[in-house]
Design a protein around this motif. Sequence first.
Motif, mmCIF file in Angstrom:
data_model
loop_
_atom_site.group_PDB
_atom_site.id
_atom_site.type_symbol
_atom_site.label_atom_id
_atom_site.label_comp_id
_atom_site.label_asym_id
_atom_site.label_seq_id
_atom_site.Cartn_x
_atom_site.Cartn_y
_atom_site.Cartn_z
ATOM 1 N N MET A 1 0.842 -1.172 0.000
ATOM 2 C CA MET A 1 0.000 0.000 0.000
ATOM 3 C C MET A 1 0.892 1.242 0.000
ATOM 4 S SD MET A 1 -2.539 1.436 3.000
ATOM 5 C CE MET A 1 -2.877 -0.188 3.510
ATOM 6 N N ARG A 2 0.432 2.253 -0.670
ATOM 7 C CA ARG A 2 1.167 3.521 -0.771
ATOM 8 C C ARG A 2 0.255 4.642 -0.282
ATOM 9 N NH1 ARG A 2 2.282 6.803 -5.483
ATOM 10 N NH2 ARG A 2 4.268 7.825 -5.185
ATOM 11 N N ILE A 3 0.805 5.491 0.595
ATOM 12 C CA ILE A 3 0.070 6.627 1.128
ATOM 13 C C ILE A 3 0.806 7.896 0.711
ATOM 14 C CG2 ILE A 3 -0.691 7.816 3.227
ATOM 15 C CD1 ILE A 3 -0.691 5.032 4.586
ATOM 16 N N VAL A 4 0.070 8.864 0.198
ATOM 17 C CA VAL A 4 0.645 10.158 -0.181
ATOM 18 C C VAL A 4 0.034 11.221 0.714
ATOM 19 C CG1 VAL A 4 0.851 11.892 -2.004
ATOM 20 C CG2 VAL A 4 1.016 9.461 -2.579
ATOM 21 N N LEU A 5 0.883 11.955 1.428
ATOM 22 C CA LEU A 5 0.427 13.056 2.271
ATOM 23 C C LEU A 5 0.508 14.353 1.478
ATOM 24 C CD1 LEU A 5 2.221 12.227 5.633
ATOM 25 C CD2 LEU A 5 -0.090 11.638 4.936
ATOM 26 N N ILE A 6 -0.607 15.060 1.390
ATOM 27 C CA ILE A 6 -0.657 16.342 0.679
ATOM 28 C C ILE A 6 -0.857 17.437 1.724
ATOM 29 C CG2 ILE A 6 -1.811 17.707 -1.087
ATOM 30 C CD1 ILE A 6 -2.612 15.092 -2.431
ATOM 31 N N PRO A 7 0.134 18.301 1.892
ATOM 32 C CA PRO A 7 0.114 19.281 2.981
ATOM 33 C C PRO A 7 -0.806 20.461 2.728
ATOM 34 C CG PRO A 7 2.019 19.651 1.612
ATOM 35 C CD PRO A 7 1.337 18.417 1.073
ATOM 36 N N GLY A 8 -0.973 21.242 3.765
ATOM 37 C CA GLY A 8 -1.733 22.478 3.658
ATOM 38 C C GLY A 8 -0.857 23.633 3.200
ATOM 39 N N MET A 9 -1.476 24.754 2.998
ATOM 40 C CA MET A 9 -0.806 25.964 2.517
ATOM 41 C C MET A 9 0.275 26.429 3.502
ATOM 42 S SD MET A 9 -2.440 29.692 1.632
ATOM 43 C CE MET A 9 -3.558 29.009 0.431
ATOM 44 N N GLY A 10 1.402 26.809 2.951
ATOM 45 C CA GLY A 10 2.492 27.359 3.748
ATOM 46 C C GLY A 10 3.359 26.331 4.451
ATOM 47 N N CYS A 11 3.093 25.073 4.240
ATOM 48 C CA CYS A 11 3.846 24.019 4.925
ATOM 49 C C CYS A 11 5.120 23.697 4.152
ATOM 50 C CB CYS A 11 2.978 22.780 5.092
ATOM 51 S SG CYS A 11 1.613 23.068 6.208
ATOM 52 N N TYR A 12 6.170 24.385 4.533
ATOM 53 C CA TYR A 12 7.475 24.180 3.903
ATOM 54 C C TYR A 12 8.554 24.491 4.927
ATOM 55 C CZ TYR A 12 11.388 24.419 0.755
ATOM 56 O OH TYR A 12 12.584 24.175 0.147
ATOM 57 N N PRO A 13 9.474 23.592 5.143
ATOM 58 C CA PRO A 13 9.511 22.230 4.608
ATOM 59 C C PRO A 13 8.427 21.362 5.249
ATOM 60 C CG PRO A 13 11.368 22.573 6.084
ATOM 61 C CD PRO A 13 10.634 23.884 5.995
ATOM 62 N N VAL A 14 7.896 20.486 4.456
ATOM 63 C CA VAL A 14 6.791 19.644 4.897
ATOM 64 C C VAL A 14 7.215 18.769 6.073
ATOM 65 C CG1 VAL A 14 5.202 17.809 4.210
ATOM 66 C CG2 VAL A 14 5.677 19.679 2.662
ATOM 67 N N SER A 15 8.431 18.293 6.050
ATOM 68 C CA SER A 15 8.895 17.390 7.113
ATOM 69 C C SER A 15 8.956 18.066 8.480
ATOM 70 C CB SER A 15 10.263 16.814 6.755
ATOM 71 O OG SER A 15 11.219 17.854 6.682
ATOM 72 N N GLN A 16 8.910 19.382 8.517
ATOM 73 C CA GLN A 16 8.960 20.107 9.784
ATOM 74 C C GLN A 16 7.636 20.801 10.096
ATOM 75 O OE1 GLN A 16 12.388 22.684 9.788
ATOM 76 N NE2 GLN A 16 13.712 21.054 9.068
ATOM 77 N N SER A 17 6.602 20.470 9.358
ATOM 78 C CA SER A 17 5.308 21.123 9.526
ATOM 79 C C SER A 17 4.276 20.163 10.106
ATOM 80 C CB SER A 17 4.792 21.632 8.173
ATOM 81 O OG SER A 17 5.685 22.557 7.622
ATOM 82 N N ASN A 18 3.489 20.699 11.040
ATOM 83 C CA ASN A 18 2.358 19.977 11.612
ATOM 84 C C ASN A 18 2.727 18.560 12.051
ATOM 85 O OD1 ASN A 18 0.362 22.086 11.310
ATOM 86 N ND2 ASN A 18 0.557 21.739 9.109
ATOM 87 N N TRP A 19 1.911 17.602 11.726
ATOM 88 C CA TRP A 19 2.038 16.208 12.152
ATOM 89 C C TRP A 19 2.524 15.301 11.026
ATOM 90 C CZ3 TRP A 19 -1.183 14.296 8.575
ATOM 91 C CH2 TRP A 19 -2.242 15.090 8.159
ATOM 92 N N TYR A 20 2.929 15.874 9.906
ATOM 93 C CA TYR A 20 3.237 15.073 8.713
ATOM 94 C C TYR A 20 4.365 14.057 8.932
ATOM 95 C CZ TYR A 20 0.648 19.004 6.671
ATOM 96 O OH TYR A 20 -0.282 19.972 6.403
ATOM 97 N N SER A 21 5.457 14.484 9.527
ATOM 98 C CA SER A 21 6.586 13.558 9.741
ATOM 99 C C SER A 21 6.204 12.423 10.670
ATOM 100 C CB SER A 21 7.801 14.289 10.303
ATOM 101 O OG SER A 21 8.386 15.075 9.315
ATOM 102 N N TRP A 22 5.434 12.735 11.695
ATOM 103 C CA TRP A 22 5.013 11.709 12.645
ATOM 104 C C TRP A 22 4.170 10.647 11.938
ATOM 105 C CZ3 TRP A 22 0.142 10.189 14.272
ATOM 106 C CH2 TRP A 22 0.132 9.259 15.304
ATOM 107 N N VAL A 23 3.186 11.093 11.146
ATOM 108 C CA VAL A 23 2.322 10.143 10.426
ATOM 109 C C VAL A 23 3.151 9.307 9.452
ATOM 110 C CG1 VAL A 23 0.480 9.935 8.709
ATOM 111 C CG2 VAL A 23 0.183 11.422 10.679
ATOM 112 N N ALA A 24 4.035 9.963 8.705
ATOM 113 C CA ALA A 24 4.861 9.228 7.739
ATOM 114 C C ALA A 24 5.719 8.176 8.443
ATOM 115 C CB ALA A 24 5.735 10.200 6.951
#
Length: 74
Positions: A1-24
Amino acid sequence: MRIVLIPGMGCYPVSQSNWYSWVAAEMNKRPSVKCVLRDFPDPNKCRESIWVPFITEEIGLNEDTIIVGHSSGA
């Protein structure tokens, strides 16, 4: 299975924004899962004319892809 996370506006770098790195990281602990976490072009305006080609041509989607969009990425 492959999951693609699509971030919200202004999330750069994505790996340091919100909960994205944790989920990944949590998803990638599973042997049958590959979670894609990428910086998106045009992160401050999130224009469809830029994001849709990036998603389809650079990231790639198929019938086994789960898309998780957050905020304007949804």
